[in-house]
Design a protein around this motif. Structure first.
Motif, PDB file in Angstrom:
ATOM      1  N   GLY A 102     -21.933  18.743  52.623  1.00 11.73           N
ATOM      2  CA  GLY A 102     -20.831  18.716  51.671  1.00 11.73           C
ATOM      3  C   GLY A 102     -21.347  18.830  50.254  1.00 11.73           C
ATOM      4  O   GLY A 102     -22.544  18.688  49.987  1.00 11.73           O
ATOM      5  N   VAL A 103     -20.430  19.098  49.338  1.00 12.21           N
ATOM      6  CA  VAL A 103     -20.787  19.228  47.928  1.00 12.21           C
ATOM      7  C   VAL A 103     -19.634  18.733  47.067  1.00 12.21           C
ATOM      8  O   VAL A 103     -18.464  18.856  47.443  1.00 12.21           O
ATOM      9  N   LEU A 104     -19.966  18.155  45.941  1.00 15.08           N
ATOM     10  CA  LEU A 104     -18.980  17.758  44.923  1.00 15.08           C
ATOM     11  C   LEU A 104     -19.404  18.328  43.589  1.00 15.08           C
ATOM     12  O   LEU A 104     -20.576  18.236  43.202  1.00 15.08           O
ATOM     13  N   ASP A 146     -18.399  20.712  55.187  1.00 17.83           N
ATOM     14  CA  ASP A 146     -18.524  21.614  56.326  1.00 17.83           C
ATOM     15  C   ASP A 146     -17.434  21.292  57.351  1.00 17.83           C
ATOM     16  O   ASP A 146     -17.216  20.132  57.686  1.00 17.83           O
ATOM     17  N   PRO A 147     -16.710  22.306  57.838  1.00 17.77           N
ATOM     18  CA  PRO A 147     -15.609  22.053  58.771  1.00 17.77           C
ATOM     19  C   PRO A 147     -15.998  21.192  59.971  1.00 17.77           C
ATOM     20  O   PRO A 147     -15.197  20.383  60.446  1.00 17.77           O
ATOM     21  N   GLU A 148     -17.227  21.324  60.460  1.00 17.87           N
ATOM     22  CA  GLU A 148     -17.662  20.544  61.623  1.00 17.87           C
ATOM     23  C   GLU A 148     -17.986  19.097  61.263  1.00 17.87           C
ATOM     24  O   GLU A 148     -18.157  18.268  62.165  1.00 17.87           O
ATOM     25  N   GLN A 149     -18.048  18.785  59.976  1.00 18.69           N
ATOM     26  CA  GLN A 149     -18.400  17.434  59.533  1.00 18.69           C
ATOM     27  C   GLN A 149     -17.201  16.666  58.985  1.00 18.69           C
ATOM     28  O   GLN A 149     -17.336  15.510  58.594  1.00 18.69           O
ATOM     29  N   ARG A 150     -16.040  17.297  58.954  1.00 18.23           N
ATOM     30  CA  ARG A 150     -14.867  16.640  58.376  1.00 18.23           C
ATOM     31  C   ARG A 150     -14.401  15.487  59.254  1.00 18.23           C
ATOM     32  O   ARG A 150     -14.509  15.534  60.475  1.00 18.23           O
ATOM     33  N   GLY A 151     -13.873  14.455  58.599  1.00 21.45           N
ATOM     34  CA  GLY A 151     -13.418  13.272  59.312  1.00 21.45           C
ATOM     35  C   GLY A 151     -14.468  12.205  59.471  1.00 21.45           C
ATOM     36  O   GLY A 151     -14.181  11.102  59.956  1.00 21.45           O
ATOM     37  N   LEU A 200     -18.153  26.190  49.472  1.00 21.09           N
ATOM     38  CA  LEU A 200     -17.026  26.395  48.571  1.00 21.09           C
ATOM     39  C   LEU A 200     -16.122  27.527  49.063  1.00 21.09           C
ATOM     40  O   LEU A 200     -14.896  27.433  48.994  1.00 21.09           O
ATOM     41  N   ASP A 201     -16.721  28.587  49.589  1.00 21.58           N
ATOM     42  CA  ASP A 201     -15.935  29.692  50.115  1.00 21.58           C
ATOM     43  C   ASP A 201     -15.122  29.256  51.335  1.00 21.58           C
ATOM     44  O   ASP A 201     -13.990  29.702  51.542  1.00 21.58           O
ATOM     45  N   SER A 202     -15.685  28.357  52.153  1.00 23.42           N
ATOM     46  CA  SER A 202     -15.027  27.968  53.395  1.00 23.42           C
ATOM     47  C   SER A 202     -13.770  27.143  53.170  1.00 23.42           C
ATOM     48  O   SER A 202     -12.881  27.120  54.026  1.00 23.42           O
ATOM     49  N   VAL A 203     -13.673  26.454  52.028  1.00 25.89           N
ATOM     50  CA  VAL A 203     -12.493  25.610  51.792  1.00 25.89           C
ATOM     51  C   VAL A 203     -11.379  26.381  51.099  1.00 25.89           C
ATOM     52  O   VAL A 203     -10.303  25.836  50.870  1.00 25.89           O
ATOM     53  N   ASN A 204     -11.630  27.637  50.766  1.00 27.52           N
ATOM     54  CA  ASN A 204     -10.607  28.444  50.103  1.00 27.52           C
ATOM     55  C   ASN A 204     -10.585  29.837  50.730  1.00 27.52           C
ATOM     56  O   ASN A 204     -10.848  30.837  50.062  1.00 27.52           O
ATOM     57  N   PRO A 205     -10.272  29.918  52.045  1.00 29.77           N
ATOM     58  CA  PRO A 205     -10.397  31.206  52.748  1.00 29.77           C
ATOM     59  C   PRO A 205      -9.473  32.291  52.217  1.00 29.77           C
ATOM     60  O   PRO A 205      -9.793  33.480  52.336  1.00 29.77           O
ATOM     61  N   GLU A 206      -8.338  31.911  51.617  1.00 30.32           N
ATOM     62  CA  GLU A 206      -7.440  32.926  51.098  1.00 30.32           C
ATOM     63  C   GLU A 206      -8.001  33.598  49.842  1.00 30.32           C
ATOM     64  O   GLU A 206      -7.556  34.682  49.458  1.00 30.32           O
ATOM     65  N   ASP A 207      -8.960  32.953  49.193  1.00 30.29           N
ATOM     66  CA  ASP A 207      -9.622  33.528  48.021  1.00 30.29           C
ATOM     67  C   ASP A 207     -11.082  33.102  48.057  1.00 30.29           C
ATOM     68  O   ASP A 207     -11.499  32.204  47.327  1.00 30.29           O
ATOM     69  N   PRO A 208     -11.886  33.715  48.928  1.00 29.48           N
ATOM     70  CA  PRO A 208     -13.255  33.253  49.154  1.00 29.48           C
ATOM     71  C   PRO A 208     -14.176  33.353  47.950  1.00 29.48           C
ATOM     72  O   PRO A 208     -15.264  32.788  47.964  1.00 29.48           O
ATOM     73  N   HIS A 209     -13.755  34.050  46.909  1.00 27.92           N
ATOM     74  CA  HIS A 209     -14.604  34.193  45.720  1.00 27.92           C
ATOM     75  C   HIS A 209     -14.075  33.371  44.543  1.00 27.92           C
ATOM     76  O   HIS A 209     -14.483  33.580  43.404  1.00 27.92           O
ATOM     77  N   ALA A 210     -13.189  32.425  44.827  1.00 27.92           N
ATOM     78  CA  ALA A 210     -12.568  31.646  43.761  1.00 27.92           C
ATOM     79  C   ALA A 210     -13.579  30.856  42.953  1.00 27.92           C
ATOM     80  O   ALA A 210     -13.378  30.611  41.759  1.00 27.92           O
ATOM     81  N   PHE A 211     -14.679  30.458  43.586  1.00 32.81           N
ATOM     82  CA  PHE A 211     -15.671  29.629  42.905  1.00 32.81           C
ATOM     83  C   PHE A 211     -16.905  30.424  42.479  1.00 32.81           C
ATOM     84  O   PHE A 211     -17.935  29.828  42.161  1.00 32.81           O
ATOM     85  N   GLU A 212     -16.811  31.730  42.461  1.00 38.66           N
ATOM     86  CA  GLU A 212     -17.980  32.545  42.143  1.00 38.66           C
ATOM     87  C   GLU A 212     -18.533  32.221  40.755  1.00 38.66           C
ATOM     88  O   GLU A 212     -19.746  32.310  40.517  1.00 38.66           O
ATOM     89  N   GLY A 213     -17.653  31.800  39.845  1.00 40.15           N
ATOM     90  CA  GLY A 213     -18.119  31.463  38.507  1.00 40.15           C
ATOM     91  C   GLY A 213     -19.014  30.249  38.456  1.00 40.15           C
ATOM     92  O   GLY A 213     -19.695  29.990  37.449  1.00 40.15           O
ATOM     93  N   VAL A 262     -17.740  12.092  54.782  1.00 40.73           N
ATOM     94  CA  VAL A 262     -18.660  12.739  53.836  1.00 40.73           C
ATOM     95  C   VAL A 262     -17.986  12.920  52.482  1.00 40.73           C
ATOM     96  O   VAL A 262     -18.571  12.629  51.431  1.00 40.73           O
ATOM     97  N   GLY A 263     -16.739  13.398  52.490  1.00 38.19           N
ATOM     98  CA  GLY A 263     -16.018  13.571  51.231  1.00 38.19           C
ATOM     99  C   GLY A 263     -15.823  12.254  50.511  1.00 38.19           C
ATOM    100  O   GLY A 263     -15.962  12.176  49.279  1.00 38.19           O
ATOM    101  N   THR A 264     -15.507  11.201  51.258  1.00 43.98           N
ATOM    102  CA  THR A 264     -15.339   9.873  50.652  1.00 43.98           C
ATOM    103  C   THR A 264     -16.626   9.407  50.004  1.00 43.98           C
ATOM    104  O   THR A 264     -16.611   8.856  48.890  1.00 43.98           O
ATOM    105  N   ALA A 265     -17.743   9.624  50.679  1.00 47.79           N
ATOM    106  CA  ALA A 265     -19.031   9.225  50.113  1.00 47.79           C
ATOM    107  C   ALA A 265     -19.316   9.967  48.815  1.00 47.79           C
ATOM    108  O   ALA A 265     -19.822   9.379  47.839  1.00 47.79           O
ATOM    109  N   LEU A 266     -18.970  11.243  48.759  1.00 48.32           N
ATOM    110  CA  LEU A 266     -19.190  12.035  47.547  1.00 48.32           C
ATOM    111  C   LEU A 266     -18.296  11.542  46.402  1.00 48.32           C
ATOM    112  O   LEU A 266     -18.756  11.421  45.253  1.00 48.32           O
ATOM    113  N   ILE A 267     -17.029  11.255  46.700  1.00 46.97           N
ATOM    114  CA  ILE A 267     -16.121  10.773  45.659  1.00 46.97           C
ATOM    115  C   ILE A 267     -16.597   9.425  45.128  1.00 46.97           C
ATOM    116  O   ILE A 267     -16.644   9.199  43.896  1.00 46.97           O
TER     117      ILE A 267
END
Length: 224
Positions: free
Chosen positions: A73-75, A110-115, A28-41, A118-123
């Motif tokens: 990945g995570v959803l 995970d950045p190395e797994q994109r494309g 979660l932190d890796s997909v929002n580098p400008e605010d790495p604690h956005a998902f801390e809640g 994985v995201g499609t499977a989760l959705i």
């Protein structure tokens, strides 16, 4: 829930457990580098016990992993919080709508797994889970560069989310920096075009909430 196979070789899906917390938070932190604690809640929710109707009562938290148990990945999805803050929705109605309407709040790969898909499977997995749990609508915030992607997954992309509460009554919600993507999940829930509105109305999400045939919006109220 046990592991679910995907179309991707060596990739399975399963519900989050407390032991996944660190790996999920890193994603979660890796997909929002400008605010790495956005998902801390989210962190306390990951430790909740698993129970139906979804993975963690009214929340769905799923990880994708490979054969070595590495998290790819995570959803995260659950009740739309805006329902409880909307001035046109009282608390009992918000609870009813939250049993029929859900929102995907995060999809992180995970950045190395994109494309790889994985995201499609989760959705797609989330669509199946919410459908089986009796939901009628799955939504998510959609940025412009992902609109065609979500259309390809069966979502309708709109400026506003308009939800009918009666034959001549609807509430609207808009996200400031994104559009909304909505996927219908059952035969009772439909999208109805209403003259005077730029986005269709979700009709039939609850009993007796179908928008009347021939309805239009005159700028202040719904009319027939």
């Amino acid at each position: 829930m046990g592991k679910t196979r995907t179309r991707l070789p060596g990739v399975t899906l399963r519900d989050v457990t407390a032991t996944d917390t660190d790996a999920v938070m890193r994603l979660l932190d890796s997909v929002n580098p400008e605010d790495p604690h956005a998902f801390e809640g989210v962190r306390p929710n990951l430790a909740l016990p698993q129970e139906g109707p979804l993975s963690h009562f009214r929340s769905l938290m799923v990880v994708a992993e490979n054969n070595e148990g590495e998290t790819l990945g995570v959803l995260l999805a659950g009740a739309p919080l805006w329902l409880y803050d909307h001035p046109g929705i009282d608390m009992p109605l918000a609870h009813l709508l939250a049993e029929r309407t859900a929102i995907v709040t995060a999809v992180a790969v995970d950045p190395e797994q994109r494309g790889r898909g994985v995201g499609t499977a989760l959705i797609r997995h989330s669509v199946r889970r919410f459908t089986r749990a009796g939901y009628g609508l799955l939504t998510l915030n959609c940025f412009p560069d992902l609109e065609n992607y979500y259309r390809g997954l069966g979502f309708t992309v709109m400026d506003d989310l308009n939800v009918a509460l009666g034959p001549l009554n609807a509430v609207a919600h808009r996200w400031g920096d994104t559009r909304v993507a909505a996927r219908l999940l059952d035969r009772y829930t439909t999208l109805v075009d209403v003259p005077g509105l730029t986005s269709p109305v979700v009709s039939g999400i609850l009993p007796n909430t179908r928008m009347s045939h021939g309805t239009y919006f005159d700028g202040e109220q719904f009319c027939v």
